[in-house]
Design a protein around this motif. Structure first.
Motif, PDB file in Angstrom:
ATOM      1  N   GLY A   1       1.531  14.572  -6.985  1.00  0.00           N
ATOM      2  CA  GLY A   1       1.041  15.683  -6.184  1.00  0.00           C
ATOM      3  C   GLY A   1      -0.387  15.525  -5.716  1.00  0.00           C
ATOM      4  O   GLY A   1      -1.025  16.498  -5.311  1.00  0.00           O
ATOM      5  N   ARG A   2      -0.910  14.304  -5.723  1.00  0.00           N
ATOM      6  CA  ARG A   2      -2.286  14.052  -5.323  1.00  0.00           C
ATOM      7  C   ARG A   2      -2.323  13.360  -3.958  1.00  0.00           C
ATOM      8  O   ARG A   2      -1.322  12.845  -3.469  1.00  0.00           O
ATOM      9  CB  ARG A   2      -3.012  13.207  -6.371  1.00  0.00           C
ATOM     10  CG  ARG A   2      -2.982  13.791  -7.763  1.00  0.00           C
ATOM     11  CD  ARG A   2      -3.865  13.011  -8.715  1.00  0.00           C
ATOM     12  NE  ARG A   2      -5.281  13.205  -8.403  1.00  0.00           N
ATOM     13  CZ  ARG A   2      -6.268  12.499  -8.963  1.00  0.00           C
ATOM     14  NH1 ARG A   2      -5.977  11.561  -9.864  1.00  0.00           N
ATOM     15  NH2 ARG A   2      -7.523  12.725  -8.646  1.00  0.00           N
ATOM     16  N   GLY A   3      -3.498  13.354  -3.336  1.00  0.00           N
ATOM     17  CA  GLY A   3      -3.640  12.844  -1.985  1.00  0.00           C
ATOM     18  C   GLY A   3      -4.087  11.394  -1.926  1.00  0.00           C
ATOM     19  O   GLY A   3      -4.654  10.848  -2.883  1.00  0.00           O
ATOM     20  N   VAL A   4      -3.830  10.780  -0.757  1.00  0.00           N
ATOM     21  CA  VAL A   4      -4.160   9.373  -0.526  1.00  0.00           C
ATOM     22  C   VAL A   4      -4.809   9.246   0.845  1.00  0.00           C
ATOM     23  O   VAL A   4      -4.367   9.877   1.808  1.00  0.00           O
ATOM     24  CB  VAL A   4      -2.898   8.480  -0.580  1.00  0.00           C
ATOM     25  CG1 VAL A   4      -3.252   7.023  -0.293  1.00  0.00           C
ATOM     26  CG2 VAL A   4      -2.198   8.616  -1.930  1.00  0.00           C
TER      27      VAL A   4
ATOM     28  N   LEU B   1       0.829  -1.205   0.000  1.00  0.00           N
ATOM     29  CA  LEU B   1       0.000   0.000   0.000  1.00  0.00           C
ATOM     30  C   LEU B   1       0.866   1.259   0.000  1.00  0.00           C
ATOM     31  O   LEU B   1       0.495   2.275  -0.602  1.00  0.00           O
ATOM     32  CB  LEU B   1      -0.943  -0.005   1.203  1.00  0.00           C
ATOM     33  CG  LEU B   1      -1.948  -1.158   1.274  1.00  0.00           C
ATOM     34  CD1 LEU B   1      -2.920  -0.957   2.432  1.00  0.00           C
ATOM     35  CD2 LEU B   1      -2.717  -1.301  -0.036  1.00  0.00           C
ATOM     36  N   ALA B   2       2.019   1.214   0.667  1.00  0.00           N
ATOM     37  CA  ALA B   2       2.933   2.356   0.647  1.00  0.00           C
ATOM     38  C   ALA B   2       3.453   2.601  -0.767  1.00  0.00           C
ATOM     39  O   ALA B   2       3.643   3.762  -1.179  1.00  0.00           O
ATOM     40  CB  ALA B   2       4.095   2.114   1.609  1.00  0.00           C
ATOM     41  N   GLU B   3       3.674   1.543  -1.530  1.00  0.00           N
ATOM     42  CA  GLU B   3       4.126   1.701  -2.920  1.00  0.00           C
ATOM     43  C   GLU B   3       3.063   2.399  -3.769  1.00  0.00           C
ATOM     44  O   GLU B   3       3.380   3.284  -4.580  1.00  0.00           O
ATOM     45  CB  GLU B   3       4.459   0.324  -3.501  1.00  0.00           C
ATOM     46  CG  GLU B   3       5.707  -0.301  -2.891  1.00  0.00           C
ATOM     47  CD  GLU B   3       5.804  -1.801  -3.131  1.00  0.00           C
ATOM     48  OE1 GLU B   3       6.756  -2.417  -2.612  1.00  0.00           O
ATOM     49  OE2 GLU B   3       4.916  -2.358  -3.812  1.00  0.00           O
ATOM     50  N   LEU B   4       1.809   2.020  -3.569  1.00  0.00           N
ATOM     51  CA  LEU B   4       0.736   2.697  -4.299  1.00  0.00           C
ATOM     52  C   LEU B   4       0.656   4.173  -3.909  1.00  0.00           C
ATOM     53  O   LEU B   4       0.431   5.043  -4.752  1.00  0.00           O
ATOM     54  CB  LEU B   4      -0.604   2.005  -4.030  1.00  0.00           C
ATOM     55  CG  LEU B   4      -0.744   0.550  -4.476  1.00  0.00           C
ATOM     56  CD1 LEU B   4      -2.147   0.048  -4.182  1.00  0.00           C
ATOM     57  CD2 LEU B   4      -0.422   0.379  -5.953  1.00  0.00           C
ATOM     58  N   SER B   5       0.840   4.453  -2.624  1.00  0.00           N
ATOM     59  CA  SER B   5       0.806   5.838  -2.150  1.00  0.00           C
ATOM     60  C   SER B   5       1.909   6.665  -2.793  1.00  0.00           C
ATOM     61  O   SER B   5       1.707   7.838  -3.149  1.00  0.00           O
ATOM     62  CB  SER B   5       0.941   5.877  -0.627  1.00  0.00           C
ATOM     63  OG  SER B   5      -0.110   5.172  -0.002  1.00  0.00           O
TER      64      SER B   5
ATOM     65  N   ALA C   1       5.458   1.830   7.369  1.00  0.00           N
ATOM     66  CA  ALA C   1       5.804   1.553   5.970  1.00  0.00           C
ATOM     67  C   ALA C   1       5.680   2.808   5.112  1.00  0.00           C
ATOM     68  O   ALA C   1       6.521   3.073   4.244  1.00  0.00           O
ATOM     69  CB  ALA C   1       4.899   0.454   5.419  1.00  0.00           C
ATOM     70  N   CYS C   2       4.644   3.616   5.335  1.00  0.00           N
ATOM     71  CA  CYS C   2       4.456   4.823   4.532  1.00  0.00           C
ATOM     72  C   CYS C   2       5.520   5.872   4.836  1.00  0.00           C
ATOM     73  O   CYS C   2       5.982   6.580   3.934  1.00  0.00           O
ATOM     74  CB  CYS C   2       3.061   5.391   4.783  1.00  0.00           C
ATOM     75  SG  CYS C   2       1.714   4.416   4.050  1.00  0.00           S
ATOM     76  N   VAL C   3       5.911   5.997   6.112  1.00  0.00           N
ATOM     77  CA  VAL C   3       6.957   6.957   6.474  1.00  0.00           C
ATOM     78  C   VAL C   3       8.280   6.560   5.823  1.00  0.00           C
ATOM     79  O   VAL C   3       9.033   7.410   5.317  1.00  0.00           O
ATOM     80  CB  VAL C   3       7.094   7.052   8.006  1.00  0.00           C
ATOM     81  CG1 VAL C   3       8.368   7.792   8.393  1.00  0.00           C
ATOM     82  CG2 VAL C   3       5.883   7.752   8.598  1.00  0.00           C
ATOM     83  N   GLU C   4       8.588   5.266   5.803  1.00  0.00           N
ATOM     84  CA  GLU C   4       9.818   4.805   5.165  1.00  0.00           C
ATOM     85  C   GLU C   4       9.815   5.103   3.664  1.00  0.00           C
ATOM     86  O   GLU C   4      10.857   5.419   3.079  1.00  0.00           O
ATOM     87  CB  GLU C   4       9.995   3.305   5.403  1.00  0.00           C
ATOM     88  CG  GLU C   4      10.330   2.951   6.854  1.00  0.00           C
ATOM     89  CD  GLU C   4      10.398   1.446   7.072  1.00  0.00           C
ATOM     90  OE1 GLU C   4      10.073   0.704   6.109  1.00  0.00           O
ATOM     91  OE2 GLU C   4      10.764   1.019   8.179  1.00  0.00           O
ATOM     92  N   ALA C   5       8.638   5.019   3.044  1.00  0.00           N
ATOM     93  CA  ALA C   5       8.571   5.216   1.599  1.00  0.00           C
ATOM     94  C   ALA C   5       8.444   6.684   1.202  1.00  0.00           C
ATOM     95  O   ALA C   5       8.929   7.080   0.132  1.00  0.00           O
ATOM     96  CB  ALA C   5       7.391   4.431   1.024  1.00  0.00           C
ATOM     97  N   LEU C   6       7.806   7.509   2.068  1.00  0.00           N
ATOM     98  CA  LEU C   6       7.450   8.863   1.668  1.00  0.00           C
ATOM     99  C   LEU C   6       8.046   9.957   2.531  1.00  0.00           C
ATOM    100  O   LEU C   6       8.036  11.130   2.138  1.00  0.00           O
ATOM    101  CB  LEU C   6       5.917   9.021   1.682  1.00  0.00           C
ATOM    102  CG  LEU C   6       5.133   8.037   0.831  1.00  0.00           C
ATOM    103  CD1 LEU C   6       3.666   8.066   1.205  1.00  0.00           C
ATOM    104  CD2 LEU C   6       5.304   8.379  -0.638  1.00  0.00           C
ATOM    105  N   GLY C   7       8.531   9.602   3.724  1.00  0.00           N
ATOM    106  CA  GLY C   7       9.026  10.610   4.644  1.00  0.00           C
ATOM    107  C   GLY C   7       7.970  10.994   5.667  1.00  0.00           C
ATOM    108  O   GLY C   7       6.767  10.970   5.383  1.00  0.00           O
TER     109      GLY C   7
END
Length: 649
Positions: free
Chosen positions: A170-173, A159-163, A189-195
């Motif tokens: 530049g769009r929201g999830v 799911l983090a990869e899709l995010s 997982a999302c913090v690791e992928a996106l900050g």
């Protein structure tokens, strides 16, 4: 916001020139209504009005913060209409209470770095139609899918990869999960992928101040990704590109507040209005989600059979009266067949943990007469009697807590009891004797263990409370399956498959010796679904059966709960569609909440209303009209009206 059905509409007010600048759509306001000041939201500014009489003046603007966006207001209106409720009730879920000091804090615009291009090979190589979904997402279109995670899948990472794909545009999830344990894994997982600056986690456990501060970050466009529990489905992300609901069959997603919207249905409505991508995923598939696939509204994403065969553990099923139990005295003591003991011994011999899944917490949460097997009931409230431990002097009622020192069966007069269901604590005690010297960990109720260390140990857990184990469990044994499959609930089989697949996905793959033993008849449809690892096929068969019987999701149903006269009088006022069925009245089913405000001693009845799926909106409109009439005549009797009730018996 008045919360009354007959007043569920916008009202026009005049805006003074002093408030003209800050009285913008979306702000909180106070207005005078029927002689008293009430809170509300300013929905829009217009130069004209269709009101014939004189207009009152807006009293004041509570805050210049535009907390109700146009998109969220439209979604709340659609949800209220879908569930025959009021918009004000939905707004209470969508917009958190104001915290004035938080609004005036300095806004720090931290730079959010563009995420690195994610590695999407797992989607492309593991899942049929996975490549098509991520390609459509990367192209900025709005694909819709129902996703069955492969055995042992690291779903937070997927799911983090899709995010990352959506955030790169530049769009929201928005991603909704059932509980805090899932939220913690997903946030990491999302913090690791996106900050850290790009991700906001929203949950009720944060407290009002912290939650409002994070919610404002999303509203102001400082973070693009929202992960959270139930109410996060309304998060006001800018330019919504993807909305995900994970494990939509989990009871934690059932909303206890009127009008009782399910996040899955809110996500469907919101993705349609925002033209955003949608994914409903899990280790299993609900009939509600699969109905979207069968209607052609969403596509199916499943792992290939080769991947499932490679990653899934070996699944064995047998009835608890199988001949393999007879020669094993330990199996009789601990309710575990010999084949399950051998699987557990093998895993312990490899220095791997073993999971035992039991449906109930406690010691002996359900008892019956030892002579005639009549359920043991409390003489005061008729609730089920339980034993709280090996040293318990008296039995105890699970409902009212009264002790029962002198039990006597109402049918045969017997004074001895036997366990109808054995809880996690008693199971752990029996396993401790069966496997001397092996550490035993219990998880469930108010003592949930998040993770266990590597090495040989026994873990006894209730469904949903299974700790994670490094590299997975060497073996898993599912006990007392009759109590799960025998529940008087339409979704008993569906819920059993969901729970058993969650256990199986926590177990090592077959090539590593992983084995799952389900103590149930292998011929049963839910058991076969786990053996074949085919949640989509099971959901499709369930829908076919429910079409024949006239049960959801093949039809739309609504429940009306309350005192007998109140329920009957209300149903008589509903202008039902011509092909509607009225079922009942019947007693309130087990697991359903009593209507708020109803005396505990009062008998609660339920009437079910059933219409074909295509007339679901007409049923909701008829229920809303009846609610408006009831509010207009000021009927004070407690009543609960619920579209798509989670429990219908």
């Amino acid at each position: 916001m008045l919360g009354l059905s007959h007043l569920d509409r916008p009202f026009d007010y005049l805006v003074d020139t002093d408030l003209d600048e800050i009285a913008q759509p979306g702000v909180r306001v106070r207005v005078r209504f029927a002689g008293r000041l009430v809170d509300g939201y300013l929905l829009e500014r217009r130069d004209d009005t269709d009101h014939d009489g004189a207009l009152a003046w807006l009293d004041r603007v509570v805050s210049a913060e535009r907390v109700l966006t146009e998109e969220i207001a439209a979604v709340c209106r659609a949800v209220a209409d879908r569930y025959a409720g009021t918009m004000s009730d939905v707004l209470r879920m969508a917009v958190p209470p104001r915290h004035g000091r938080t609004e005036t804090e300095p806004v720090v615009h931290a730079a959010v770095a563009a995420p690195a291009a994610p590695d999407l090979s797992a989607w492309r190589e593991t899942y049929e139609a996975g490549s098509a979904f991520v390609d459509a997402l990367a192209a900025g279109t709005a694909p819709r899918a129902v996703f069955d995670a492969a055995p042992g899948e690291d779903w937070p990472a997927r799911l983090a990869e899709l995010s990352a794909v959506v955030c790169g545009q530049g769009r929201g999830v928005v991603i909704v999960v059932p509980d805090q344990r899932d939220l913690d894994r997903l946030e990491k997982a999302c913090v690791e992928a996106l900050g850290a600056e790009a991700v906001v986690a929203l949950s009720a456990g944060l407290g009002p101040t912290a939650r409002y501060r994070r919610w404002l970050r999303v509203l102001r466009g400082q973070s693009l990704v929202v992960v959270g529990t139930r109410s996060a489905v309304f998060a006001p992300v800018h330019d919504l590109g993807l909305i995900v609901v994970w494990d939509d069959g989990d009871d934690s997603l059932i909303e206890p507040r009127a009008p009782y919207p399910h996040p899955r249905e809110v996500a469907v409505l919101r993705s349609h209005r925002a033209r955003s991508a949608l994914m409903i995923g899990g280790h299993t598939r609900t009939t509600d989600a699969h109905s979207l696939v069968e209607a052609g509204w969403a596509h199916s994403i499943t792992a290939s059979r080769a991947v499932i065969r490679d990653r899934a553990p070996r699944v064995t099923a047998l009835d608890d009266h199988d001949v393999r139990v007879a020669g094993d005295p330990l199996a009789h003591a601990a309710r575990i067949p010999d084949v399950a003991f051998r699987a557990a011994r093998a895993a312990l011999g490899r220095d791997e943990p073993v999971l035992f899944s039991v449906p109930r917490r406690g010691y002996q949460p359900s008892l019956s007469c030892a002579r005639c097997y009549t359920p043991a009931r409390c003489r005061h409230c008729h609730g089920p009697l339980q034993s709280t431990g090996p040293q318990a002097i008296a039995l105890e009622c699970r409902w009212c807590g009264r002790p029962e020192p002198h039990f006597r069966c109402v049918e045969c007069g017997g004074q001895q009891v036997r366990a109808a269901v054995t809880g996690a604590r008693r199971t752990a005690e029996e396993l401790g004797r069966a496997f001397p010297g092996v550490a035993v960990t219990t998880s469930g109720g108010d003592r949930v263990v998040d993770a266990v260390e590597a090495g040989a140990r026994l873990v006894v857990a209730t469904p949903g409370a299974e700790p994670t184990a490094p590299q997975g469990y060497g073996a898993a044994i599912v006990l007392d399956t009759r109590s799960q499959l025998g529940r008087a609930d339409l979704r008993a089989g569906e819920e059993a498959v969901r729970r058993w697949l969650a256990v199986a996905t926590a177990t090592r793959r077959r090539g590593q010796g992983g084995e799952v033993v389900i103590v149930a008849d292998a011929a049963l449809s839910p058991v076969q679904a786990v053996i074949r690892w085919d949640p989509a096929g099971f959901a499709a068969r369930e829908i076919r059966d429910r079409e024949v019987l006239g049960f959801p999701p093949a039809v739309t149903m609504a429940s009306v709960d309350g005192a007998a006269r109140t329920v009957t009088d209300f149903v008589d006022t509903i202008g039902l569609p011509a092909d509607a069925d009225v079922l009942g009245p019947v007693e309130l089913p087990a697991g359903a909440r009593r209507p708020a405000g109803l005396d505990d001693a009062a008998d609660v009845e339920r009437i079910l209303l059933r219409v074909p799926r295509r007339h679901g909106r007409a049923l909701a409109e008829a229920l809303r009209a009846a609610q408006i009439h009831r509010g207009a005549v000021r009927d004070p009797a407690p009543l609960r009206v619920q579209v798509d009730p989670p429990h219908i018996g």
